[in-house]
Enzyme design. Structure first.
Site, PDB file in Angstrom:
ATOM      1  N   TYR A  33      40.963  11.597 -27.424  1.00 14.65           N
ATOM      2  CA  TYR A  33      39.543  11.639 -27.960  1.00 14.65           C
ATOM      3  C   TYR A  33      39.448  10.957 -29.495  1.00 14.65           C
ATOM      4  CZ  TYR A  33      40.084  15.992 -30.409  1.00 14.65           C
ATOM      5  OH  TYR A  33      40.405  16.964 -31.575  1.00 14.65           O
ATOM      6  N   ARG A  52      43.453   4.203 -34.068  1.00 12.34           N
ATOM      7  CA  ARG A  52      44.063   5.508 -33.421  1.00 12.34           C
ATOM      8  C   ARG A  52      43.999   5.790 -32.236  1.00 12.34           C
ATOM      9  NH1 ARG A  52      42.681  11.187 -36.676  1.00 12.34           N
ATOM     10  NH2 ARG A  52      40.937  10.969 -35.580  1.00 12.34           N
ATOM     11  N   ARG A 100      44.055  15.910  -6.780  1.00 13.53           N
ATOM     12  CA  ARG A 100      45.060  16.567  -7.953  1.00 13.53           C
ATOM     13  C   ARG A 100      46.630  15.894  -7.739  1.00 13.53           C
ATOM     14  NH1 ARG A 100      47.898  21.002  -8.951  1.00 13.53           N
ATOM     15  NH2 ARG A 100      47.927  21.725 -11.319  1.00 13.53           N
ATOM     16  N   GLU A 182      49.433  21.655 -40.180  1.00 14.15           N
ATOM     17  CA  GLU A 182      48.112  21.262 -40.451  1.00 14.15           C
ATOM     18  C   GLU A 182      46.996  22.252 -40.084  1.00 14.15           C
ATOM     19  OE1 GLU A 182      46.913  17.663 -37.970  1.00 14.15           O
ATOM     20  OE2 GLU A 182      48.074  18.597 -36.232  1.00 14.15           O
TER      21      GLU A 182
END
Ligand code: PDD
Length: 287
Positions: A33, A52, A100, A182
């Site tokens: 995302y 990115r 799945r 971070e």
């Protein structure tokens, strides 16, 4: 005003927007995302965000789901249909849906693309930046590829919840050697005794923040030196200033880490200078 979400080629009202129950993003976090700031109806650093996104996708062996101009159009259309002036765009791409199976599906499976645009109050952020935020430290329990902006965000959610319980707005992760990696959803910075900016170098333990790159541009313009290296929690606690960077905060002063006040407990001058210059240096793109 009714809000609209883009899902796989259609702009749908919130209540009607849906993705498949067996989407790989939902079942495996097989999805990446981006969050892009919108200011005065313009996208901030869109180019770097889309670069990115392409990198995150390539790292998980996926291609861009559509051409860049097509994606740029969808982003703008979602902003327009939601009348967002100041806020964010959230863009997510998953590998798509299918029964799945851990192994990757074949090429006929189409990726899922979702774009959401949301208003976010600039005045609330400004009020927060006037006083600064508190952060709490905790061990970084994420996977070894935090440089990929994946939706595998459970460690970040747990960290934020724990920070909130402690009265803080952000968590700072530390590696096994006591170095800060971070924030749960931001990059971490300090200003040391010599007035230099210190932030961890880009490696697989942190996300290469677009705002981080922008702050490096600002620092170069105003001749503030940067050291890109690991800094320990101990060094952070005795720093002159501290701050976080992200698309949702730009530059946000940190005035408390755990139980220690940073500097005099107020947002520092270097931090505020970087914050005030950030949007002068960032790239703005509109229609
Ligand atoms: N998060 N590090 C992490 C782990 C992040 O999740 C983010 C951003 C950043 C800063 O990246 P940028 O400057 O490109 O926003 C660093 C977004 C805002 C989010 O998940 O909401």
């Amino acid at each position: 005003m009714s809000r609209v979400i883009y899902v796989n080629g259609l702009y749908k009202p919130y209540a009607d927007a849906a993705i498949h129950a067996e989407d790989r993003g939902f079942q495996f976090a097989d999805s990446v995302y981006e969050v892009i700031e919108v200011l005065s109806c313009k996208l901030v650093d869109e180019g770097r965000h889309l670069d990115r996104l392409a990198r995150s996708l390539s790292q998980i062996e996926m291609k861009m789901p559509m051409t860049r101009p097509a994606l740029a159009f969808v982003i703008r259309e979602t902003i327009r249909r939601n009348s967002v002036r100041d806020g964010i765009v959230y863009l997510q791409v998953s590998r798509g849906a299918g029964p799945r199976d851990f192994a990757m599906p074949n090429d006929s499976v189409r990726p899922t693309v979702v774009v959401i645009a949301r208003q976010q109050s600039q005045s609330k952020l400004a009020a927060l930046a006037d006083i600064g935020i508190a952060v709490v430290s905790m061990p970084d329990i994420r996977w070894g590829r935090s440089d990929i902006k994946s939706v595998m965000l459970l460690p970040a959610c747990l960290a934020k919840a724990s920070a909130k319980r402690a009265g803080a707005r952000e968590a700072w992760f530390t590696d096994p050697n006591g170095f800060v990696t971070e924030g749960a959803s931001s990059n971490a910075w300090i200003v040391n005794g010599s007035g230099k900016l210190v932030t961890r170098q880009l490696d697989n333990r942190i996300l290469g923040g677009v705002t981080r790159a922008g702050v490096k541009d600002v620092a170069a313009q105003v001749a503030i030196e940067i050291e890109e290296r690991p800094f320990s929690l101990t060094e952070a606690l005795s720093a002159k200033e501290a701050f976080i960077t992200s698309a949702t905060n730009t530059v946000m002063p940190v005035t408390k880490i755990d139980n220690t006040m940073i500097g005099d407990g107020r947002p520092g001058p270097v931090t505020l200078r970087l914050r005030s210059r950030f949007h002068h240096v960032a790239e703005f793109r509109g229609d």
